[in-house]
Design an enzyme around this catalytic site. Structure first.
Site, PDB file in Angstrom:
ATOM      1  N   GLU A 268      55.688 -12.817   8.284  1.00 40.07           N
ATOM      2  CA  GLU A 268      56.344 -12.345   7.063  1.00 40.07           C
ATOM      3  C   GLU A 268      55.558 -12.394   5.818  1.00 40.07           C
ATOM      4  O   GLU A 268      55.826 -11.457   5.124  1.00 40.07           O
ATOM      5  CB  GLU A 268      57.724 -13.263   6.975  1.00 40.07           C
ATOM      6  CG  GLU A 268      58.674 -13.180   8.228  1.00 40.07           C
ATOM      7  CD  GLU A 268      59.188 -11.888   8.389  1.00 40.07           C
ATOM      8  OE1 GLU A 268      59.140 -11.081   7.279  1.00 40.07           O
ATOM      9  OE2 GLU A 268      60.130 -11.842   9.083  1.00 40.07           O
ATOM     10  N   ARG A 272      55.327  -8.741   3.785  1.00 41.24           N
ATOM     11  CA  ARG A 272      56.128  -8.695   2.769  1.00 41.24           C
ATOM     12  C   ARG A 272      55.091  -9.091   1.396  1.00 41.24           C
ATOM     13  O   ARG A 272      55.162  -8.476   0.261  1.00 41.24           O
ATOM     14  CB  ARG A 272      57.041  -9.786   2.585  1.00 41.24           C
ATOM     15  CG  ARG A 272      58.010  -9.341   3.728  1.00 41.24           C
ATOM     16  CD  ARG A 272      59.413 -10.332   3.560  1.00 41.24           C
ATOM     17  NE  ARG A 272      60.362 -10.453   4.694  1.00 41.24           N
ATOM     18  CZ  ARG A 272      61.377 -10.389   5.068  1.00 41.24           C
ATOM     19  NH1 ARG A 272      61.990 -10.478   3.886  1.00 41.24           N
ATOM     20  NH2 ARG A 272      62.067 -10.593   5.849  1.00 41.24           N
ATOM     21  N   ASP A 401      58.215  -4.553  18.449  1.00 44.65           N
ATOM     22  CA  ASP A 401      58.132  -3.105  17.653  1.00 44.65           C
ATOM     23  C   ASP A 401      56.770  -3.191  16.815  1.00 44.65           C
ATOM     24  O   ASP A 401      56.148  -2.070  17.177  1.00 44.65           O
ATOM     25  CB  ASP A 401      59.292  -3.177  16.807  1.00 44.65           C
ATOM     26  CG  ASP A 401      59.619  -4.552  15.997  1.00 44.65           C
ATOM     27  OD1 ASP A 401      58.687  -5.458  16.054  1.00 44.65           O
ATOM     28  OD2 ASP A 401      60.720  -4.575  15.504  1.00 44.65           O
ATOM     29  N   GLU A 535      65.531   0.528   9.191  1.00 42.36           N
ATOM     30  CA  GLU A 535      64.884   1.346  10.314  1.00 42.36           C
ATOM     31  C   GLU A 535      65.528   3.047  10.610  1.00 42.36           C
ATOM     32  O   GLU A 535      64.818   3.600  11.072  1.00 42.36           O
ATOM     33  CB  GLU A 535      65.239   0.499  11.687  1.00 42.36           C
ATOM     34  CG  GLU A 535      64.100  -0.772  11.639  1.00 42.36           C
ATOM     35  CD  GLU A 535      64.537  -2.091  10.748  1.00 42.36           C
ATOM     36  OE1 GLU A 535      66.036  -1.819  10.669  1.00 42.36           O
ATOM     37  OE2 GLU A 535      63.993  -2.828  10.734  1.00 42.36           O
ATOM     38  N   THR A 621      54.514  -2.022   7.976  1.00 43.56           N
ATOM     39  CA  THR A 621      56.017  -2.331   8.329  1.00 43.56           C
ATOM     40  C   THR A 621      56.889  -2.679   7.702  1.00 43.56           C
ATOM     41  O   THR A 621      58.283  -2.486   7.893  1.00 43.56           O
ATOM     42  CB  THR A 621      55.788  -3.035   9.592  1.00 43.56           C
ATOM     43  OG1 THR A 621      56.952  -3.121  10.511  1.00 43.56           O
ATOM     44  CG2 THR A 621      55.619  -4.684   9.441  1.00 43.56           C
TER      45      THR A 621
HETATM   46  C1  DMJ Z   1      61.560  -6.041   7.869  1.00 50.66           C
HETATM   47  O1  DMJ Z   1      61.339  -6.935   7.361  1.00 50.66           O
HETATM   48  C2  DMJ Z   1      60.368  -5.251   8.345  1.00 50.66           C
HETATM   49  O2  DMJ Z   1      60.585  -3.949   8.830  1.00 50.66           O
HETATM   50  C3  DMJ Z   1      59.935  -5.901   9.758  1.00 50.66           C
HETATM   51  O3  DMJ Z   1      58.885  -5.249  10.316  1.00 50.66           O
HETATM   52  C4  DMJ Z   1      60.975  -6.136  10.645  1.00 50.66           C
HETATM   53  N1  DMJ Z   1      62.273  -5.532  10.103  1.00 50.66           N
HETATM   54  C5  DMJ Z   1      62.626  -5.891   8.826  1.00 50.66           C
HETATM   55  C6  DMJ Z   1      63.757  -5.256   8.357  1.00 50.66           C
HETATM   56  O4  DMJ Z   1      64.732  -5.017   9.416  1.00 50.66           O
END
Ligand code: DMJ
Length: 643
Positions: A268, A272, A401, A535, A621
């Protein structure tokens, strides 16, 4: 992705119990600190008192001296310049010293000790008179001083590197008035989310829009690292909200400090914070973001100190001690976590000229390449001590994923030089199509999950990102199957739209089934929530960019309206607990990814294609755009693909 008892608060893993770590333990830690400080003061006053009392006692040493027939005197002293011998702080003088002079000296010392002791007592009394807040403020001032010192040490400028080609940071407004109005509405939603966070949650990781206060989850440890600020920066920038961007930059410059005793999620923090800071750096050119990203990355490196080099899921930013989630199979690390570091780490090596980051992620790749894969699939769990798979669960949703996503994006980000990553992606996607993708009786294409030897006919909201991934990977696919993958992307987008359309609120549930006559609907109560996730909208945006089919803008607009109608409250935006209920309860969390991703993808959906074109930018992501690196002439040790 199923969750024991609680709503998954973020992303692709199952969070353990959220104990409100941001407030309670932090508060207790601060209290302990203040109490310790007071105790120390009292103790030091007490020691001074005892030390003084020793000199007010009758001078028994004299008697002893006469008893022993010695004429030496023992005088507390540290000055050896007069030729005596210093023994444990006491200076032994020879015979023949003037008794009177000694008395005067003793008297002077007693007075000094008495005065010191009274002063210490006064200070202790003063401290005790102060409120807890005042004492806390004093402690904070001291801590800030130390932090400033450390900051000076950490702020060494980084070596200059050629800036990648930054195309499409700005773009004209859409010519179509209707589209422009829709985009303005998305911008207004961003302002509403930001302003409420600024008013009620500033500096906290996230916002509770109903309670109107800060919020955090265990993924950020007990830290207050302003996750929403960092995650939102690039969205603010591309929306042209430059005052808000500067407020965020100012907070980061003055307050974002990683020397905290806090155990955070490596994944995370990477997607982020490091992703957010790097994107803000590339878009704005402000050095502070690059420096902070590099400082933070240094704090994550100890997580890789495992017998295999597969990182722990969590690391304590101060001590560097790592460990895994208690709920993960047999002490395993998670595929989507250790497999979602590549983009950011390659950029870190590029910007610093230090191959350490690159080597860490390439080591993971090499290790995975050597492993046997059941049915060609990568299980979600891998033990970092033994290097063996845990349970054989495979998913393109939660826990798996973004590992697949980053294989494709590693190739794109390297200007298509990293053919090794592309091959791994192609192999994996073929296995996924063979074993996980099916069509329902009603004709909906879905991606199930492989669990204990059978296919579970359930798809998560998280899995819906895969529509966009298939479309993004179509160009350059093996055997020239571009058309096939674009079609697959479109089918997934359609299924995920159905999962929204079959609800009361027109917002998608967390997971939906294709079983027993049910199609694209949630069955279990704890799968009916919507927590502002991006998503489905992400897939609409990729599909729009590749096809320009107006239905994707239409579907995106439906979702934006539903969010504004059902998730908007006066204090921000909140998730809802049941998308099938006409009056759902709120979960009272404004997730940072709502500002980083959901609103950004919506804004891009109603923008021209020359804003952040996909030939030049690759979105991590968490939707943070990073530029394509032209690495042909750059040496990043380890991978021949880059040489
Ligand atoms: C986000 O923090 C990112 O997209 C992560 O890869 C997984 N999903 C959350 C949001 O749903």
């Amino acid at each position: 992705m199923t969750t024991p008892a609680l709503l998954p608060l973020s992303g692709r893993r199952i969070p353990p119990l959220n104990l409100g770590a941001s407030s309670f333990p932090h508060h207790r830690a601060t209290l302990r600190l203040s109490e310790k400080f007071i105790l120390l003061l009292i103790l030091s006053a007490f020691i001074t008192l005892c030390f003084g009392a020793f000199f007010f006692l009758p001078d028994s040493s004299k008697h002893k001296r006469f008893d022993l027939g010695l004429e030496d005197v023992l005088i507390p002293h540290v000055d050896t310049s007069k030729g005596g011998k210093n023994l444990g702080g006491y200076l032994i003088h020879g015979q023949g010293h003037d008794e009177h002079r000694h008395r005067e000296e003793e008297e002077r010392l007693r007075n000094k000790i008495r005065a010191d002791h009274e002063k210490a007592l006064e200070e202790a009394k003063e401290k005790l008179k102060k409120s807890r807040d005042e004492i806390r403020a004093e402690i904070q001032t001291e801590k800030n001083k130390v932090a400033q010192e450390m900051k000076k040490k950490d702020s060494k400028p980084l070596p200059p590197v050629p800036v990648p080609n930054l195309i499409g940071i700005n773009s004209e407004d859409p010519a179509d008035k209707d589209i422009l109005e829709k985009r303005d509405k998305i911008k207004e939603m961003m302002k509403h989310a930001w302003e409420n966070y600024r008013q009620y949650g500033w500096g906290h990781n996230e916002l509770k829009p109903i309670a109107r206060k800060g919020h955090s989850t265990n993924i950020f440890g007990n830290s207050q690292m302003g996750a929403t600020i960092v995650d939102a920066l690039d969205t603010l920038y591309i929306m042209g909200l430059h005052d808000e961007f500067r407020e965020g930059q100012d907070w980061i410059d003055k307050n974002l400090d990683f020397s905290v005793n806090s155990e955070v999620s490596v994944f995370e923090v990477n997607i982020r914070f490091i992703g957010g800071l790097l994107a803000a750096y590339y878009l704005s050119g402000q050095e502070v973001f690059k420096l902070k990203a590099v400082q933070l990355a240094g704090k994550l490196l100890p997580a890789f100190n495992t017998p295999t080099g597969i990182p722990w899921a969590m690391v304590n930013l101060k001590s560097g001690v790592g460990r895994n989630w208690g709920w993960a199979s047999a002490g395993s690390s998670i595929l989507a976590e250790f497999g979602t570091l590549h983009m950011e780490f390659v950029h870190l090596s590029y910007l610093t000229g230090d191959p350490v980051y690159y080597n860490k992620v390439m080591h993971i790749r090499k290790l995975l390449q050597k492993m046997e894969r059941p049915n060609g699939l990568y299980p979600n769990y891998l033990n970092p001590r033994t290097g063996r798979w845990g349970q054989h669960h495979t998913s393109v949703g939660g826990l798996g994923d973004s590992f697949y996503e980053y294989l494709l994006k590693a190739w794109l980000m390297s200007d298509k030089m990293d053919t090794e990553a592309r091959k791994m992606y192609d192999d994996a996607i073929e296995a996924i199509e063979r074993h996980l993708i099916r069509k329902s009786n009603g004709g909906l294409t879905y991606i199930g999950e492989w669990k204990n030897g059978h296919l579970e006919r359930k798809m998560g909201h998280l899995t819906c990102f895969a529509g966009g991934m298939f479309a993004l990977g179509a160009d350059g696919s093996r055997d020239d199957k571009a058309g096939h993958y674009l079609q697959l992307g479109a089918e997934i987008a359609h299924t995920c739209h159905e999962s929204y359309d079959r609800t009361t609120l027109k917002l998608g549930p967390e997971a939906f089934k294709f079983d027993g006559g049910l199609e694209a609907v949630a069955v279990r109560q704890n799968e009916k929530y919507y927590i502002l996730r991006p998503e489905v909208i992400e897939t609409y945006w990729y599909m729009w960019r590749f096809t320009h089919d107006p239905k994707y803008r239409q579907w995106g607009w439906e979702a934006a309206q539903a969010i504004d109608k059902y998730c908007r409250v006066s204090g921000g935006f909140s998730g809802v607990k049941d998308v099938y209920s006409s009056s759902p309860a709120y979960d009272d969390v404004q997730q940072s990814f709502f500002l980083a991703e959901t609103l950004k993808y919506l804004y891009l959906l109603f923008s021209n294609d020359d804003l952040l074109p996909l030939d030049n930018w690759v979105f991590n992501t968490e939707a943070h755009p990073l530029p394509v690196l032209h690495l042909a002439n750059t040496t990043l040790s380890g991978n021949p693909a880059y040489r």
